[in-house]
Scaffold this motif. Structure first.
Motif, PDB file in Angstrom:
ATOM      1  N   GLY A 173       0.800  -1.231   0.000  1.00 44.13           N
ATOM      2  CA  GLY A 173       0.000   0.000   0.000  1.00 44.13           C
ATOM      3  C   GLY A 173       0.827   1.273   0.000  1.00 44.13           C
ATOM      4  N   ALA A 174       0.135   2.389   0.237  1.00 39.40           N
ATOM      5  CA  ALA A 174       0.778   3.715   0.196  1.00 39.40           C
ATOM      6  C   ALA A 174       1.678   3.916   1.414  1.00 39.40           C
ATOM      7  CB  ALA A 174      -0.301   4.795   0.180  1.00 39.40           C
ATOM      8  N   GLU A 175       2.610   4.866   1.304  1.00 37.51           N
ATOM      9  CA  GLU A 175       3.553   5.139   2.408  1.00 37.51           C
ATOM     10  C   GLU A 175       2.809   5.678   3.620  1.00 37.51           C
ATOM     11  OE1 GLU A 175       7.414   6.222  -0.371  1.00 37.51           O
ATOM     12  OE2 GLU A 175       6.824   7.671   1.177  1.00 37.51           O
ATOM     13  N   ILE A 176       3.026   5.069   4.760  1.00 35.14           N
ATOM     14  CA  ILE A 176       2.515   5.628   6.007  1.00 35.14           C
ATOM     15  C   ILE A 176       3.647   5.695   7.014  1.00 35.14           C
ATOM     16  CG2 ILE A 176       0.071   4.899   5.775  1.00 35.14           C
ATOM     17  CD1 ILE A 176       1.046   2.693   7.975  1.00 35.14           C
ATOM     18  N   SER A 177       3.640   6.741   7.826  1.00 35.63           N
ATOM     19  CA  SER A 177       4.609   6.891   8.911  1.00 35.63           C
ATOM     20  C   SER A 177       3.891   6.667  10.226  1.00 35.63           C
ATOM     21  CB  SER A 177       5.228   8.287   8.892  1.00 35.63           C
ATOM     22  OG  SER A 177       6.059   8.469   7.763  1.00 35.63           O
ATOM     23  N   ARG A 178       4.416   5.791  11.064  1.00 33.44           N
ATOM     24  CA  ARG A 178       3.789   5.555  12.361  1.00 33.44           C
ATOM     25  C   ARG A 178       3.988   6.778  13.235  1.00 33.44           C
ATOM     26  NH1 ARG A 178       5.633   0.340  15.328  1.00 33.44           N
ATOM     27  NH2 ARG A 178       3.869   0.938  16.691  1.00 33.44           N
ATOM     28  N   PRO A 179       3.029   7.027  14.164  1.00 34.56           N
ATOM     29  CA  PRO A 179       3.134   8.214  15.032  1.00 34.56           C
ATOM     30  C   PRO A 179       4.358   8.158  15.952  1.00 34.56           C
ATOM     31  CG  PRO A 179       0.951   7.212  15.184  1.00 34.56           C
ATOM     32  CD  PRO A 179       1.814   6.244  14.413  1.00 34.56           C
ATOM     33  N   TRP A 180       4.922   9.317  16.204  1.00 35.95           N
ATOM     34  CA  TRP A 180       6.104   9.516  17.049  1.00 35.95           C
ATOM     35  C   TRP A 180       5.954   8.770  18.380  1.00 35.95           C
ATOM     36  CZ3 TRP A 180      10.618  12.510  16.589  1.00 35.95           C
ATOM     37  CH2 TRP A 180      11.247  12.911  17.763  1.00 35.95           C
ATOM     38  N   ALA A 181       4.885   9.054  19.114  1.00 36.11           N
ATOM     39  CA  ALA A 181       4.715   8.489  20.468  1.00 36.11           C
ATOM     40  C   ALA A 181       4.661   6.965  20.427  1.00 36.11           C
ATOM     41  CB  ALA A 181       3.447   9.051  21.104  1.00 36.11           C
ATOM     42  N   ALA A 182       3.979   6.400  19.431  1.00 37.21           N
ATOM     43  CA  ALA A 182       3.866   4.937  19.336  1.00 37.21           C
ATOM     44  C   ALA A 182       5.240   4.315  19.121  1.00 37.21           C
ATOM     45  CB  ALA A 182       2.929   4.571  18.186  1.00 37.21           C
ATOM     46  N   ILE A 183       6.071   4.972  18.329  1.00 37.39           N
ATOM     47  CA  ILE A 183       7.418   4.440  18.053  1.00 37.39           C
ATOM     48  C   ILE A 183       8.278   4.497  19.312  1.00 37.39           C
ATOM     49  CG2 ILE A 183       9.533   4.831  16.735  1.00 37.39           C
ATOM     50  CD1 ILE A 183       7.707   5.938  14.473  1.00 37.39           C
ATOM     51  N   ILE A 184       8.235   5.643  20.011  1.00 38.45           N
ATOM     52  CA  ILE A 184       9.048   5.789  21.218  1.00 38.45           C
ATOM     53  C   ILE A 184       8.598   4.766  22.270  1.00 38.45           C
ATOM     54  CG2 ILE A 184       9.821   7.398  23.010  1.00 38.45           C
ATOM     55  CD1 ILE A 184      10.697   8.379  20.287  1.00 38.45           C
ATOM     56  N   ASP A 185       7.277   4.605  22.406  1.00 38.92           N
ATOM     57  CA  ASP A 185       6.760   3.622  23.379  1.00 38.92           C
ATOM     58  C   ASP A 185       7.231   2.215  23.043  1.00 38.92           C
ATOM     59  OD1 ASP A 185       3.448   5.111  23.956  1.00 38.92           O
ATOM     60  OD2 ASP A 185       5.489   5.613  24.668  1.00 38.92           O
ATOM     61  N   GLU A 186       7.163   1.872  21.742  1.00 34.28           N
ATOM     62  CA  GLU A 186       7.568   0.514  21.367  1.00 34.28           C
ATOM     63  C   GLU A 186       9.072   0.335  21.583  1.00 34.28           C
ATOM     64  OE1 GLU A 186       7.451  -2.649  17.647  1.00 34.28           O
ATOM     65  OE2 GLU A 186       5.868  -1.111  17.784  1.00 34.28           O
ATOM     66  N   ALA A 187       9.843   1.379  21.309  1.00 34.09           N
ATOM     67  CA  ALA A 187      11.298   1.288  21.534  1.00 34.09           C
ATOM     68  C   ALA A 187      11.582   1.044  23.018  1.00 34.09           C
ATOM     69  CB  ALA A 187      11.978   2.567  21.063  1.00 34.09           C
ATOM     70  N   LYS A 188      10.880   1.762  23.885  1.00 32.91           N
ATOM     71  CA  LYS A 188      11.088   1.577  25.329  1.00 32.91           C
ATOM     72  C   LYS A 188      10.678   0.152  25.743  1.00 32.91           C
ATOM     73  CE  LYS A 188      10.573   6.439  26.686  1.00 32.91           C
ATOM     74  NZ  LYS A 188       9.575   7.456  27.083  1.00 32.91           N
ATOM     75  N   ALA A 189       9.583  -0.346  25.172  1.00 31.82           N
ATOM     76  CA  ALA A 189       9.127  -1.713  25.508  1.00 31.82           C
ATOM     77  C   ALA A 189      10.162  -2.739  25.046  1.00 31.82           C
ATOM     78  CB  ALA A 189       7.780  -1.986  24.846  1.00 31.82           C
ATOM     79  N   LEU A 190      10.775  -2.496  23.892  1.00 31.23           N
ATOM     80  CA  LEU A 190      11.801  -3.417  23.379  1.00 31.23           C
ATOM     81  C   LEU A 190      13.027  -3.404  24.289  1.00 31.23           C
ATOM     82  CD1 LEU A 190      11.536  -2.657  19.558  1.00 31.23           C
ATOM     83  CD2 LEU A 190      11.033  -4.848  20.661  1.00 31.23           C
ATOM     84  N   ILE A 191      13.423  -2.219  24.750  1.00 33.54           N
ATOM     85  CA  ILE A 191      14.592  -2.123  25.634  1.00 33.54           C
ATOM     86  C   ILE A 191      14.279  -2.838  26.960  1.00 33.54           C
ATOM     87  CG2 ILE A 191      16.077  -0.519  26.909  1.00 33.54           C
ATOM     88  CD1 ILE A 191      15.431   1.529  24.585  1.00 33.54           C
ATOM     89  N   ASP A 192      13.067  -2.606  27.487  1.00 34.65           N
ATOM     90  CA  ASP A 192      12.658  -3.300  28.725  1.00 34.65           C
ATOM     91  C   ASP A 192      12.677  -4.817  28.520  1.00 34.65           C
ATOM     92  OD1 ASP A 192      10.065  -0.872  29.673  1.00 34.65           O
ATOM     93  OD2 ASP A 192      12.275  -0.855  29.806  1.00 34.65           O
ATOM     94  N   ALA A 193      12.403  -5.242  27.289  1.00 32.30           N
ATOM     95  CA  ALA A 193      12.341  -6.684  27.007  1.00 32.30           C
ATOM     96  C   ALA A 193      13.710  -7.255  26.634  1.00 32.30           C
ATOM     97  CB  ALA A 193      11.341  -6.951  25.880  1.00 32.30           C
ATOM     98  N   GLY A 194      14.778  -6.412  26.694  1.00 30.23           N
ATOM     99  CA  GLY A 194      16.127  -6.947  26.518  1.00 30.23           C
ATOM    100  C   GLY A 194      16.879  -6.480  25.285  1.00 30.23           C
ATOM    101  N   ALA A 195      16.283  -5.653  24.458  1.00 37.33           N
ATOM    102  CA  ALA A 195      16.987  -5.203  23.242  1.00 37.33           C
ATOM    103  C   ALA A 195      18.066  -4.180  23.595  1.00 37.33           C
ATOM    104  CB  ALA A 195      15.998  -4.596  22.259  1.00 37.33           C
ATOM    105  N   ARG A 196      19.254  -4.345  23.015  1.00 38.03           N
ATOM    106  CA  ARG A 196      20.343  -3.366  23.158  1.00 38.03           C
ATOM    107  C   ARG A 196      20.493  -2.584  21.868  1.00 38.03           C
ATOM    108  NH1 ARG A 196      24.273  -4.278  26.610  1.00 38.03           N
ATOM    109  NH2 ARG A 196      24.134  -2.009  26.731  1.00 38.03           N
ATOM    110  N   GLU A 197      20.033  -3.174  20.769  1.00 40.38           N
ATOM    111  CA  GLU A 197      20.137  -2.547  19.445  1.00 40.38           C
ATOM    112  C   GLU A 197      18.757  -2.552  18.798  1.00 40.38           C
ATOM    113  OE1 GLU A 197      21.712  -4.719  15.709  1.00 40.38           O
ATOM    114  OE2 GLU A 197      23.374  -3.413  16.325  1.00 40.38           O
ATOM    115  N   ILE A 198      18.375  -1.432  18.183  1.00 40.91           N
ATOM    116  CA  ILE A 198      17.095  -1.366  17.474  1.00 40.91           C
ATOM    117  C   ILE A 198      17.358  -0.959  16.029  1.00 40.91           C
ATOM    118  CG2 ILE A 198      14.917  -0.091  17.244  1.00 40.91           C
ATOM    119  CD1 ILE A 198      14.692  -0.044  20.266  1.00 40.91           C
ATOM    120  N   THR A 199      16.794  -1.743  15.098  1.00 38.81           N
ATOM    121  CA  THR A 199      16.866  -1.379  13.674  1.00 38.81           C
ATOM    122  C   THR A 199      15.501  -0.862  13.253  1.00 38.81           C
ATOM    123  OG1 THR A 199      18.551  -3.054  13.245  1.00 38.81           O
ATOM    124  CG2 THR A 199      17.343  -2.222  11.344  1.00 38.81           C
ATOM    125  N   LEU A 200      15.453   0.390  12.830  1.00 32.90           N
ATOM    126  CA  LEU A 200      14.202   1.005  12.380  1.00 32.90           C
ATOM    127  C   LEU A 200      13.929   0.533  10.958  1.00 32.90           C
ATOM    128  CD1 LEU A 200      14.898   4.605  13.701  1.00 32.90           C
ATOM    129  CD2 LEU A 200      13.750   2.707  14.891  1.00 32.90           C
TER     130      LEU A 200
END
Ligand code: SF4
Length: 446
Positions: A173-200
């Protein structure tokens, strides 16, 4: 006809990192519904084939996999089969017509409904969903909860570029950008779950744009700068980018953001301006090479990775030589290369001058020989340097571990550092595909 609701599942993902990400999200969703991960596909009561549609061979592979599942289950309870991903989106209801053993067909924008589709299939109802709903699937997915040291995070989806050989704009489909807050929240959840590196992740990740928490319009670099400040996160990467969306501020971020790794995957596909035009890539070779120069000026040790297609309709031997010339000019740390594959519904599939298979084979061989030489050369040039390695998994021998260097090279170390640990190593040897590192005593990073 109704059947028991499956209690265990297995998700098999093909293709790109976005599919790998979707596969992980589908697994988290099914677990949140109380199902368990089966040890293998053979033991699963539900098998999800998360498919790729980028090349003919990839699409056909789905049907051979379905055939294998059915054959294996002969004489016992056949597992419920779900086809997800880009083939599901492209072929929809055609799939159960061609393979009646398939119970569920769900597209990449609709897999948040997978639990409902499993219930429908168990009740013997038709379970097909290839909608591209306005509301984002992400809002309906459970919180991230399972992570290794390196995690993917989709920030952008879809594509508006319409390269003439590509099915992605039709399947994602067409290009969509996820909202800022949702991305930051998911990044924090990933770090809490053990991630040291995140690939966007994104089909055109560097086209991501959105308002930050103060209402200011940001590009991908803005997001990267905020992630840089998150405690517990050690490394940031992003893929896949389009040359036309490499902004000045994103290039500058490579020189200033500490946690942004010195690695850029920037596909060019071909080295001839006529072929790039026929591909609708909307840039020429000269502008691409200038971009590489500017990125290298911002971060001199950066590793450049690319994508190449050989045998695009009408490509002459001279135009192929131009591709080799671009490869020599860029000197890649790594790269992916493919033969052109006609995809139904794309403009290039009906273009004049389709190239013969043996000519494509020959060109791919010559291109890959050059790319492998460059990759080995890049690895050899790293011998004698000291760098940090993020330990990702066990090696073959007891105490042996495999991790990634800042330049996304595989590095083998001994002495059993923990998975998820960042260790400082001296690179002591290099092969075409991996390096050997010696951990520097007393310098095991936090
Ligand atoms: S930029 Fe081109 S190749 Fe990449 S996903 Fe979009 S249409 Fe496909």
């Amino acid at each position: 006809m109704s059947r028991p609701t499956p209690k265990s599942f297995h998700v098999k993902s093909f293709g790109c990192q976005m599919n790998a990400y979707d596969g992980t999200r589908m697994a988290e969703l099914l677990e949140a519904e109380g199902m368990t991960v089966a040890d293998s596909a053979d033991e699963a009561e539900l098998i999800v084939l998360n498919t790729c549609h980028i090349r003919e061979k990839a699409a056909e592979k789905v049907y051979s996999d379905i055939g294998r599942i059915v054959k294996k289950a002969r004489g016992s309870q056949q597992p419920m089969i779900a086809v997800a991903g880009c083939v599901a989106q492209a072929e929809g209801a055609e799939i159960p017509r061609r393979a009646p053993a398939v119970d569920i067909v769900v597209g990449p924008q609709a897999y948040h409904n997978l639990a409902r589709l499993v219930a429908d299939a168990a009740e013997g109802r038709r379970a097909l969903d290839t909608d591209m709903p306005a509301a984002s699937k992400f809002d309906a997915l459970p919180k991230r909860r399972r992570q290794g040291p390196s995690a993917f995070l989709t920030v952008q989806e879809g594509c508006d570029k319409f390269c003439t050989y590509c099915v992605v704009p039709y399947t994602r489909g067409a290009e969509i950008s996820r909202p800022w807050a949702a991305i930051i929240d998911e990044a924090k959840a990933l770090i809490d779950a053990g991630a040291r590196e995140i690939t966007l992740l994104g089909q055109n990740v560097n086209a991501w744009t959105g308002e930050d928490d103060k209402g200011r319009l940001q590009g991908l670099d803005g997001l990267i700068r905020v992630l840089d400040g998150l405690p517990g996160l050690a490394r940031i990467r992003y893929t896949t980018s389009h040359p036309n969306d490499m902004s000045d501020s994103l290039i500058a971020a490579h020189g200033t953001v500490t946690k942004l790794m010195p690695f850029l995957h920037l596909p060019v596909q071909a080295g001839s301006d006529r072929v790039l035009k026929a591909m609708n890539r909307s840039h020429d070779v000269a502008s691409y090479l200038r971009l590489i120069e500017r990125v290298r000026a911002a971060r001199p040790d950066i590793a450049i990775s690319g994508d190449f297609i050989v045998g695009f309709p009408g490509e002459t031997e001279a135009e192929f030589e131009e591709t080799l010339a671009v490869v020599r000019a860029v000197n890649h740390a790594q790269a992916f290369s493919f033969k052109y594959s006609a995809r139904a519904g794309t403009p290039a599939a009906t273009m004049e001058g389709q190239i013969a298979a043996d000519v494509m084979d020959d060109r791919l061989q010559r291109l890959q020989a050059l790319l492998n030489e460059q990759q080995h050369g890049f690895n050899l040039a790293t011998v004698g340097t000291r760098c940090e390695v993020l330990i990702e998994r066990d090696g073959k021998r007891p105490g042996q571990r495999i991790g990634k260097s800042p330049w996304l090279q595989s590095v083998i170390v001994e002495d059993g550092p923990a998975i998820g640990e960042l260790v400082t190593v001296d690179i002591v040897a290099a092969g075409p595909n991996s390096m050997t590192g010696a951990i520097v005593a007393g310098q095991r990073a936090a």
